[in-house]
Motif scaffolding. Structure first.
Motif, mmCIF file in Angstrom:
data_model
loop_
_atom_site.group_PDB
_atom_site.id
_atom_site.type_symbol
_atom_site.label_atom_id
_atom_site.label_comp_id
_atom_site.label_asym_id
_atom_site.label_seq_id
_atom_site.Cartn_x
_atom_site.Cartn_y
_atom_site.Cartn_z
ATOM 1 N N SER A 1 51.275 29.623 55.918
ATOM 2 C CA SER A 1 51.442 28.505 56.849
ATOM 3 C C SER A 1 52.764 27.795 56.561
ATOM 4 O O SER A 1 53.226 27.732 55.420
ATOM 5 N N ASP A 2 53.370 27.267 57.606
ATOM 6 C CA ASP A 2 54.635 26.556 57.435
ATOM 7 C C ASP A 2 54.491 25.368 56.492
ATOM 8 O O ASP A 2 55.407 25.073 55.718
ATOM 9 N N ILE A 3 53.339 24.708 56.522
ATOM 10 C CA ILE A 3 53.138 23.560 55.639
ATOM 11 C C ILE A 3 53.152 23.993 54.166
ATOM 12 O O ILE A 3 53.756 23.337 53.316
ATOM 13 N N HIS A 4 52.501 25.124 53.845
ATOM 14 C CA HIS A 4 52.528 25.630 52.468
ATOM 15 C C HIS A 4 53.904 26.173 52.100
ATOM 16 O O HIS A 4 54.399 25.930 50.993
ATOM 17 N N LEU A 5 54.505 26.926 53.014
ATOM 18 C CA LEU A 5 55.822 27.487 52.718
ATOM 19 C C LEU A 5 56.850 26.379 52.480
ATOM 20 O O LEU A 5 57.632 26.441 51.528
ATOM 21 N N GLY A 6 56.835 25.370 53.334
ATOM 22 C CA GLY A 6 57.839 24.315 53.251
ATOM 23 C C GLY A 6 57.611 23.299 52.153
ATOM 24 O O GLY A 6 58.569 22.795 51.557
ATOM 25 N N HIS A 7 56.352 22.969 51.870
ATOM 26 C CA HIS A 7 56.063 21.875 50.939
ATOM 27 C C HIS A 7 55.518 22.321 49.591
ATOM 28 O O HIS A 7 55.710 21.627 48.592
ATOM 29 N N LYS A 8 54.836 23.430 49.547
ATOM 30 C CA LYS A 8 54.238 23.906 48.295
ATOM 31 C C LYS A 8 55.131 24.955 47.632
ATOM 32 O O LYS A 8 55.414 24.878 46.439
ATOM 33 N N LEU A 9 55.574 25.927 48.406
ATOM 34 C CA LEU A 9 56.337 27.045 47.857
ATOM 35 C C LEU A 9 57.852 26.882 47.993
ATOM 36 O O LEU A 9 58.598 27.600 47.332
ATOM 37 N N LEU A 10 58.274 25.995 48.885
ATOM 38 C CA LEU A 10 59.699 25.735 49.108
ATOM 39 C C LEU A 10 60.462 27.018 49.427
ATOM 40 O O LEU A 10 61.490 27.329 48.824
ATOM 41 N N MET A 11 59.942 27.759 50.399
ATOM 42 C CA MET A 11 60.596 28.999 50.810
ATOM 43 C C MET A 11 60.497 29.188 52.317
ATOM 44 O O MET A 11 59.624 28.616 52.969
ATOM 45 N N SER A 12 61.397 29.995 52.841
ATOM 46 C CA SER A 12 61.400 30.315 54.269
ATOM 47 C C SER A 12 60.426 31.440 54.545
ATOM 48 O O SER A 12 59.941 32.116 53.623
ATOM 49 N N ARG A 13 60.181 31.692 55.815
ATOM 50 C CA ARG A 13 59.336 32.828 56.183
ATOM 51 C C ARG A 13 59.946 34.151 55.722
ATOM 52 O O ARG A 13 59.240 35.036 55.258
ATOM 53 N N ALA A 14 61.257 34.277 55.863
ATOM 54 C CA ALA A 14 61.925 35.512 55.431
ATOM 55 C C ALA A 14 61.767 35.701 53.922
ATOM 56 O O ALA A 14 61.513 36.815 53.451
ATOM 57 N N GLU A 15 61.912 34.623 53.165
ATOM 58 C CA GLU A 15 61.720 34.712 51.712
ATOM 59 C C GLU A 15 60.275 35.084 51.368
ATOM 60 O O GLU A 15 60.023 35.851 50.442
ATOM 61 N N ALA A 16 59.338 34.534 52.136
ATOM 62 C CA ALA A 16 57.924 34.861 51.908
ATOM 63 C C ALA A 16 57.658 36.342 52.185
ATOM 64 O O ALA A 16 56.960 37.006 51.408
ATOM 65 N N LEU A 17 58.201 36.867 53.276
ATOM 66 C CA LEU A 17 58.025 38.298 53.582
ATOM 67 C C LEU A 17 58.584 39.157 52.450
ATOM 68 O O LEU A 17 57.963 40.142 52.041
ATOM 69 N N ASP A 18 59.745 38.780 51.936
ATOM 70 C CA ASP A 18 60.354 39.513 50.836
ATOM 71 C C ASP A 18 59.482 39.426 49.592
ATOM 72 O O ASP A 18 59.269 40.428 48.897
ATOM 73 N N ARG A 19 58.946 38.246 49.314
ATOM 74 C CA ARG A 19 58.079 38.063 48.142
ATOM 75 C C ARG A 19 56.828 38.917 48.270
ATOM 76 O O ARG A 19 56.396 39.536 47.305
ATOM 77 N N VAL A 20 56.250 38.957 49.465
ATOM 78 C CA VAL A 20 55.051 39.767 49.683
ATOM 79 C C VAL A 20 55.366 41.245 49.449
ATOM 80 O O VAL A 20 54.634 41.939 48.740
ATOM 81 N N PHE A 21 56.452 41.724 50.028
ATOM 82 C CA PHE A 21 56.808 43.128 49.854
ATOM 83 C C PHE A 21 56.978 43.470 48.379
ATOM 84 O O PHE A 21 56.426 44.445 47.888
ATOM 85 N N LYS A 22 57.725 42.641 47.660
ATOM 86 C CA LYS A 22 57.977 42.911 46.238
ATOM 87 C C LYS A 22 56.692 42.834 45.416
ATOM 88 O O LYS A 22 56.486 43.628 44.497
ATOM 89 N N ALA A 23 55.825 41.879 45.755
ATOM 90 C CA ALA A 23 54.563 41.736 45.024
ATOM 91 C C ALA A 23 53.673 42.955 45.226
ATOM 92 O O ALA A 23 53.118 43.497 44.266
ATOM 93 N N VAL A 24 53.546 43.381 46.460
ATOM 94 C CA VAL A 24 52.685 44.529 46.750
ATOM 95 C C VAL A 24 53.293 45.807 46.184
ATOM 96 O O VAL A 24 52.581 46.653 45.641
ATOM 97 N N GLU A 25 54.598 45.918 46.257
ATOM 98 C CA GLU A 25 55.267 47.087 45.682
ATOM 99 C C GLU A 25 55.017 47.165 44.170
ATOM 100 O O GLU A 25 54.687 48.234 43.636
ATOM 101 N N LEU A 26 55.143 46.041 43.469
ATOM 102 C CA LEU A 26 54.864 46.020 42.033
ATOM 103 C C LEU A 26 53.395 46.356 41.769
ATOM 104 O O LEU A 26 53.091 47.191 40.899
ATOM 105 N N ALA A 27 52.497 45.717 42.504
ATOM 106 C CA ALA A 27 51.069 45.980 42.310
ATOM 107 C C ALA A 27 50.755 47.458 42.520
ATOM 108 O O ALA A 27 50.012 48.065 41.744
ATOM 109 N N ARG A 28 51.327 48.060 43.555
ATOM 110 C CA ARG A 28 51.087 49.488 43.838
ATOM 111 C C ARG A 28 51.660 50.383 42.758
ATOM 112 O O ARG A 28 51.160 51.477 42.521
ATOM 113 N N SER A 29 52.723 49.938 42.082
ATOM 114 C CA SER A 29 53.283 50.748 40.991
ATOM 115 C C SER A 29 52.345 50.760 39.787
ATOM 116 O O SER A 29 52.425 51.651 38.944
#
Length: 185
Positions: free
Chosen positions: A102-130
Motif C-alpha cells: 500500500s502507498d501508505i506503508h511504502l511512503g511512511h513505513k518503508l520509505l520506498m517507491s513502488r519501483a523500489e518495492a518491486l525490486d526488493r520483492v524480486f531480490k527477496a524471492v530470488e534469494l529465497a528460491r536460491s
C-alpha cells in the motif's frame, strides 16, 4: 475439481492474541495436532523475531514431516537467511516472505517507491528460491493498495524466480483483499 489448501497460521498469528503465548513444547504439540488434521501448510513462526521462535520453527520443521512447514521472513536478506537456517532440516520447508504494497506503508513505513518495492520483492524471492524450492510471497496490506499494483507485484518478474504461491492479505483494510481481487481485471 479444484482443491482448497489449508494454510494454518495459529503458531505465528495465534501468539499475537493478548495474553497468549506458547513455548517450544507447546508449539510442537500443536504442530503435531495440525499434522494429524492433515492441514497442508503450517506457518510455524517468524525466526528473526526471537531465539524462541527460531528454535520452535527448527524443531517443528525437523519433527513434523508430513506437511509443509513454512516460516515468515520480511523481504530482506537477513530475515530470509535466518528463516532458512530454521527450516533447513525440514522434509517440506517453505519460505514465506512479505512486503507491504500500500502507498501508505511504502511512503511512511518503508520509505520506498513502488519501483523500489518491486525490486526488493524480486531480490527477496530470488534469494529465497536460491535457498529453498518452495517460496511464497505476500503483499502485506494489499486491501489498501490500489487495485492494479498488487497484480504488478504478483504478475511481475518475481514470479519467474518463484513459480509458487502469492497471497494478498488485507491487514486492517476495509473490504479486504477480496475486494481488490474481485474488482481488478
Amino acid at each position: 475439481m479444484p482443491r482448497v489448501a489449508i494454510f494454518d497460521t495459529t503458531l505465528r498469528d495465534g501468539e499475537q492474541a493478548p495474553g497468549f503465548s506458547m513455548n517450544v513444547t507447546d508449539k510442537l504439540r500443536l504442530a503435531r495436532q495440525l499434522e494429524r488434521l492433515r492441514v497442508d501448510v503450517i506457518e510455524a513462526g517468524f525466526p528473526i523475531a526471537s531465539e524462541g521462535d527460531f528454535e520452535a520453527v527448527g524443531k517443528i520443521a525437523t519433527e513434523v514431516r508430513e506437511v509443509s512447514i513454512t516460516a515468515l521472513a520480511r523481504a530482506n536478506p537477513g530475515d530470509i537467511r535466518r528463516c532458512w537456517e530454521a527450516l533447513e532440516g525440514g522434509a517440506k520447508p517453505r519460505i514465506h516472505t512479505f512486503l507491504a504494497t500500500s502507498d501508505i506503508h511504502l511512503g511512511h513505513k518503508l520509505l520506498m517507491s513502488r519501483a523500489e518495492a518491486l525490486d526488493r520483492v524480486f531480490k527477496a524471492v530470488e534469494l529465497a528460491r536460491s535457498l529453498c524450492d518452495d517460496v511464497e510471497f505476500s503483499a502485506e496490506d494489499a486491501g489498501r493498495t490500489d487495485r492494479e499494483y498488487p497484480y504488478q507485484v504478483v504478475e511481475g518478474s518475481y514470479l519467474d524466480a518463484m513459480n509458487k504461491a502469492a497471497l494478498l492479505p488485507s491487514h486492517m483494510a476495509r473490504g479486504g483483499a477480496a475486494a481488490a481481487i474481485q474488482g481488478a481485471r
